[in-house]
Design an enzyme around this catalytic site. Structure first.
Site, PDB file in Angstrom:
ATOM      1  N   TYR A   1      -2.353  -1.819   6.898  1.00  0.00           N
ATOM      2  CA  TYR A   1      -3.032  -2.964   6.278  1.00  0.00           C
ATOM      3  C   TYR A   1      -3.671  -3.941   7.261  1.00  0.00           C
ATOM      4  CZ  TYR A   1       1.127  -1.959   3.277  1.00  0.00           C
ATOM      5  OH  TYR A   1       2.142  -1.389   2.577  1.00  0.00           O
TER       6      TYR A   1
ATOM      7  N   CYS B   1       1.699   9.105  19.484  1.00  0.00           N
ATOM      8  CA  CYS B   1       0.498   9.805  19.922  1.00  0.00           C
ATOM      9  C   CYS B   1      -0.615   9.592  18.903  1.00  0.00           C
ATOM     10  CB  CYS B   1       0.813  11.287  20.108  1.00  0.00           C
ATOM     11  SG  CYS B   1      -0.501  12.189  20.940  1.00  0.00           S
ATOM     12  N   GLU B   2      -1.013   8.337  18.760  1.00  0.00           N
ATOM     13  CA  GLU B   2      -2.055   7.921  17.816  1.00  0.00           C
ATOM     14  C   GLU B   2      -2.817   6.755  18.413  1.00  0.00           C
ATOM     15  OE1 GLU B   2      -3.092   8.839  14.801  1.00  0.00           O
ATOM     16  OE2 GLU B   2      -1.613  10.401  14.356  1.00  0.00           O
TER      17      GLU B   2
ATOM     18  N   GLU C   1      11.395 -11.735  -8.900  1.00  0.00           N
ATOM     19  CA  GLU C   1      11.793 -10.662  -7.991  1.00  0.00           C
ATOM     20  C   GLU C   1      11.292 -10.891  -6.567  1.00  0.00           C
ATOM     21  OE1 GLU C   1      11.427  -7.293 -11.526  1.00  0.00           O
ATOM     22  OE2 GLU C   1       9.845  -7.524 -10.018  1.00  0.00           O
TER      23      GLU C   1
ATOM     24  N   GLY D   1       5.844 -11.714  -5.167  1.00  0.00           N
ATOM     25  CA  GLY D   1       4.563 -11.972  -4.524  1.00  0.00           C
ATOM     26  C   GLY D   1       4.497 -13.278  -3.763  1.00  0.00           C
TER      27      GLY D   1
END
Length: 443
Positions: A334, A361-362, A290, A248
């Site tokens: 996000y 195509c969006e 991690e 994180g």
């Protein structure tokens, strides 16, 4: 303009990464292209290792391969003395194919399938991070079938959630991950695991969020996990040898992001461990972390070729590039923000505000809103920074667009580590049933 790692603007006014002019990379490898600054990846890895060495504690730094999993990255992780966190058979297979030491592989995930568990057991990985009661029973049974005992960490939710500058000490019960500390599930999981013959409990794992720019959330998590460890020792006689505090750790994507140096994150964690266990009557646990994004995120740059444009007077000017949400879905998912530069005209002053559109195509296929650039022409190269984490990893073939190549650059050398997908790759798994064959339909 904020440049990361070995990136600089050369005498030709071009962006250069790892001693390579990106205009040359575009000619050799095409666009879109993921460019990874190998020196910066190695620097980040060493910052973690050196910070933990300075603490005097035993430790493992496990690269979270979900951020960016390719065989070449696994090789770098091994060379830098890291362990490896995997969450699927695909990530595990990648690590095994790269020859990564199996004893340093940790297997995560909230729904490991029997096939995945058996694959990991056969490989002889170092540790499973167990996520729920069902997995406890399944892993014990499958290990028993093979006559094996396996090391496990139990993932707990410590009641701390942290994202960037915000952290809270309540909630977190509503999570798909782990055994909750507050409602007693974590203690119950330890009790059940202790009864299982084929599991060796090393300790516990916790993870409190992502893109964290402060240390207080980590301190709070250490406090809670340490208190739990002491209580389990006193009540059940089990001593945790390992405490894994997850990842994180934040990076700088755009102006206003204020990540701390790696040494400050690590120092806060190790100091909190020492403080919490100072009066405990058992040895200090080994500490695992991690990092994923913070290892590779700012080492990645995506290079695009500018195509068409559309100007709506008084509203907005769109500049389209030859990639988009297929190689970077994060803005659509996000609302992630990025900085970018015209890589072949990097010294030129900005003339206009544009928004960078992808080719899918969006309507939602937008990479960057309101970016200050020189007047971009068809064929210019746009470099988007900090795309090393969760970009290649989340890339797709939407619209049957081919996924980009990946190159590692270092000291003037550029090496292809993932080939650009071909059109044959796009259809290689397609099957036309016999009943749909033209010869069958003709009858």
């Amino acid at each position: 303009m904020y440049l990361h790692g070995t990136s600089k603007i050369n005498a030709n006014g071009h962006l250069e990464i790892g001693g390579n002019d990106v205009t040359d990379l575009a000619k050799e490898f095409g666009t879109p292209l993921y460019i990874v600054d190998e020196s910066l990846v190695r620097q980040r890895a060493r910052e973690y290792v050196e910070a933990f060495k300075a603490s005097g504690l035993k430790f493992q730094v496990a690269y979270a391969s979900k951020a960016f999993s390719v065989m070449a990255m696994c090789v770098i992780a091994e060379q830098e003395g890291l362990s490896l966190d995997v969450v699927s058979d695909g990530e595990l297979f990648t690590a095994l194919q790269a020859g990564f030491p199996v004893e340093r592989i940790h297997f995560h995930g909230n729904n490991k399938t029997p096939d995945e568990i058996n694959m990991a057991l056969d490989a002889g990985i170092g540790c499973f991070v167990v996520d729920n009661f069902d997995e406890l029973a399944l892993l014990n049974a499958l290990a028993g079938d093979k006559g094996k005992k396996v090391n496990v960490l139990l993932r707990i939710t410590p009641g701390v959630e942290a994202h960037t500058h915000d952290y809270i000490s309540t909630g977190q019960q509503d999570s798909k991950f782990g055994f909750d500390l507050g409602n007693g599930a974590a203690k119950q999981a330890i009790e059940e695991a202790m009864k299982l013959d084929n599991l060796v409990i090393l300790g516990v794992h916790s993870h409190i969020g992502s893109q964290i720019f402060e240390v207080e959330g980590f301190r709070m998590a250490v406090d809670k996990v340490a208190q739990f460890a002491v209580s389990i020792r006193a009540e059940l006689g089990l001593t945790f040898k390992v405490i894994n505090l997850g990842g994180g750790f934040g990076i700088r994507y755009v102006e206003g992001d204020t990540p701390l140096p790696v040494s400050e994150y690590v120092g806060a964690i190790t100091d909190a461990i020492k403080a919490n266990f100072a009066n405990a009557e058992f040895p200090l646990p080994e500490i695992w972390v991690e990092p994923g994004r913070s290892m590779v995120g700012d080492a990645g740059t995506t290079l695009y070729t500018v195509g068409t444009s559309k100007n709506i007077p008084g509203v907005r000017k769109y500049i389209a590039v030859d990639g988009g949400m297929t190689d970077n879905p994060r803005p659509a998912l996000y609302q992630s923000r990025y900085e970018a530069v015209l890589a072949n005209r990097a010294n030129e002053a900005a003339e206009e505000t544009v928004s960078i559109a992808g080719k899918c195509c969006e309507s939602g296929d937008m990479l960057i809103w309101d970016l200050e650039l020189p007047k971009a022409d068809n064929g210019d190269l746009l470099a988007v920074f900090c795309t090393g984490a969760y970009n290649y990893a989340m890339a797709s073939n939407y619209n049957r667009i081919r996924r980009p190549a990946v190159v590692f650059v270092k000291d003037g050398q550029a090496d292809l580590v993932v080939k650009r997908e071909s059109l044959d790759n796009i259809v290689c798994n397609d099957v036309i049933p016999a009943r749909l064959q033209k010869s069958t339909l003709a009858k």
